[in-house]
Scaffold this motif. Structure first.
Motif, PDB file in Angstrom:
ATOM      1  N   VAL A 109      -1.127  -1.137  -4.391  1.00 48.77           N
ATOM      2  CA  VAL A 109      -2.353  -0.326  -4.409  1.00 48.77           C
ATOM      3  C   VAL A 109      -2.059   1.087  -3.917  1.00 48.77           C
ATOM      4  O   VAL A 109      -1.025   1.355  -3.300  1.00 48.77           O
ATOM      5  CB  VAL A 109      -3.459  -0.959  -3.530  1.00 48.77           C
ATOM      6  CG1 VAL A 109      -3.872  -2.314  -4.084  1.00 48.77           C
ATOM      7  CG2 VAL A 109      -2.984  -1.090  -2.081  1.00 48.77           C
ATOM      8  N   ASN A 110      -2.996   1.980  -4.203  1.00 45.46           N
ATOM      9  CA  ASN A 110      -2.980   3.367  -3.729  1.00 45.46           C
ATOM     10  C   ASN A 110      -1.682   4.105  -4.062  1.00 45.46           C
ATOM     11  O   ASN A 110      -1.002   4.644  -3.174  1.00 45.46           O
ATOM     12  CB  ASN A 110      -3.228   3.420  -2.218  1.00 45.46           C
ATOM     13  CG  ASN A 110      -4.587   2.890  -1.831  1.00 45.46           C
ATOM     14  OD1 ASN A 110      -5.570   3.117  -2.532  1.00 45.46           O
ATOM     15  ND2 ASN A 110      -4.648   2.174  -0.710  1.00 45.46           N
ATOM     16  N   SER A 137       0.006   4.200   0.079  1.00 48.24           N
ATOM     17  CA  SER A 137      -0.499   5.262   0.940  1.00 48.24           C
ATOM     18  C   SER A 137       0.154   5.231   2.316  1.00 48.24           C
ATOM     19  O   SER A 137       0.031   6.186   3.088  1.00 48.24           O
ATOM     20  CB  SER A 137      -2.016   5.157   1.086  1.00 48.24           C
ATOM     21  OG  SER A 137      -2.382   3.971   1.785  1.00 48.24           O
ATOM     22  N   ASP A 147       0.849  -1.196   0.000  1.00 54.63           N
ATOM     23  CA  ASP A 147       0.000   0.000   0.000  1.00 54.63           C
ATOM     24  C   ASP A 147       0.886   1.248   0.000  1.00 54.63           C
ATOM     25  O   ASP A 147       1.524   1.577   0.995  1.00 54.63           O
ATOM     26  CB  ASP A 147      -0.909  -0.013   1.230  1.00 54.63           C
ATOM     27  CG  ASP A 147      -1.979   1.067   1.174  1.00 54.63           C
ATOM     28  OD1 ASP A 147      -1.898   1.945   0.287  1.00 54.63           O
ATOM     29  OD2 ASP A 147      -2.891   1.031   2.017  1.00 54.63           O
TER      30      ASP A 147
END
Length: 412
Positions: free
Chosen positions: A385-386, A354, A352
């Motif tokens: 992701v992100n 983020s 991730d």
């Protein structure tokens, strides 16, 4: 000092009794005086290579030159002349302010520096790390609409950093009469105008040489007073800078002023600089101004692109910082024969982005893309992701057009 035989203890007590000079001026007063100082508004006729610490040392010597004679004349002379004190404080303050600006200045600070004077007009190159603009850690093709990229190897403390100058097509058209210039023409036109120190680099370009070339063959006719061979570090920086600047050409020859192959004191004849290099690992490098760029370490010698990507997690020396977290667990899958030019970075657990600062996440993605590009490969992320704004990881990233994009800003 008088001829009295003062004991060391008496001299020590006397020196301790000397009042310490204090600057009671406010920051606003200092800033106002600096702004009003005509010396800071005048444009310098030439780009002398100066080191900020030398200015600080000069200020210190000035103050010492005023204080020491007073001490030698006895206690009655210890009160310094107010005007001399003010001049010494002003010199020290200016040197300190200038040194601080070079060491900790941001992009905004660089843009606030006085414009340089040159025959072509006042131009300043500035950097921005926003992926929403035209510049980034890696320059992708979608950022080149109406832009001509000009790659150059800038130098910071003998370390060579490739930079991609983004020049509007309108500027190219005006400067070259509508014709598309080659790398040598771009270099001769724009390298002298780069305010390298304002960008946190050393004042290195243009080369102390006449640069010419045609048909992919570049010739650097070195001046007799060049200093590129004074030490192994200077030879290395010069060689790598030329390689980063003219790596897209076929060959680079070095000649002396008489037209003979150049000779360097450290290595003897140096007629040609090799341009064919394969493989580099990109890391984060903090420049003189405190900002960070992506820099290739070409001394690791990875066996291939998969190993190069893996090395991005490791801190190999004190110059570079890894852009990939040490705990990032991934495998690298290379394309098979006939499978195209895409390598896959597959994370074992969902990664991730983020969870990172947006700038660090962008630097990680750009660094991997640039490292893969050293092997003419594009990179695709799986199980990630992100990503930060401006990045789409649904498909392979395009092959970067260059590292460390910096806009060309033209002053009036």
């Amino acid at each position: 000092m008088s001829n009295d035989n003062w004991r060391d203890e008496e001299v020590g007590r006397w020196l301790k009794s000397v009042p310490k000079p204090e600057d009671m001026r406010s920051r606003e007063d200092i800033l106002s005086r600096l702004k009003d100082d005509p010396r800071l508004r005048e444009k310098q006729p030439s780009r002398n290579r100066k080191w900020i610490p030398a200015g600080v040392a000069a200020a210190a010597l000035l103050a010492a030159g005023i204080l020491i004679p007073s001490m030698m004349d006895g206690g009655s002379e210890m009160s310094m002349n107010d005007s001399a004190t003010e001049q010494a404080e002003d010199a020290a303050q200016m040197a300190t302010e200038s040194g601080s600006r070079m060491e900790t200045g941001s992009v905004e600070d660089s843009r606030a520096l006085p414009d340089k004077s040159n025959d072509e007009g006042n131009e300043l190159f500035s950097a921005d790390t926003s992926m929403d603009g035209q510049v980034s850690g890696a320059v992708y093709p979608d950022k080149l609409n109406g832009i001509v990229p000009f790659r150059i190897g800038l130098v910071a403390a003998a370390n060579v950093i490739p930079v991609t100058i983004l020049i509007p097509e309108e500027t190219i058209g005006a400067d070259f009469g509508g014709k598309m210039p080659g790398q040598v023409e771009l270099y001769n036109r724009y390298a002298p105008q780069i305010d390298e120190e304002a960008l946190g680099f050393d004042d290195y370009h243009p080369y102390d040489a006449n640069v010419s070339g045609a048909g992919g063959e570049v010739t650097l006719t070195l001046s007799g007073g060049h200093s590129y061979d004074i030490a192994s570090a200077s030879i290395g920086a010069f060689t790598e800078s030329v390689q980063e600047t003219f790596g897209s050409e076929e060959s680079v020859r070095l000649l002396d002023e008489g037209g003979a192959p150049a000779e360097f004191d450290q290595i003897g004849p140096f007629p040609e600089i090799p341009l064919e290099r394969e493989g580099a690992v990109y890391f984060a490098y903090e420049k003189n101004d405190g900002s960070t760029v992506l820099a290739p370490d070409r001394h690791l010698g990875p066996a291939g692109p998969a190993e190069a990507i893996g090395l991005m997690k490791n801190r190999t020396n004190d110059l570079y910082e890894p852009v990939v977290p040490e705990d990032a667990d991934f495998t690298v899958e290379l394309p098979g024969d006939g499978d195209g030019d895409v390598m896959t970075v597959r994370f074992k657990e969902p990664f991730d982005f983020s969870g990172m600062e947006a700038q660090d996440a962008a630097r990680m993605i750009d660094g991997m893309a640039l490292t893969a590009a050293e092997y003419e490969l594009r990179v695709r992320f799986e199980n990630a992701v992100n990503p930060p704004d401006g990045y789409r990881l649904e498909e392979a990233l395009p092959l970067p057009a260059g590292p460390n994009g910096m806009n060309l800003v033209t002053g009036n």
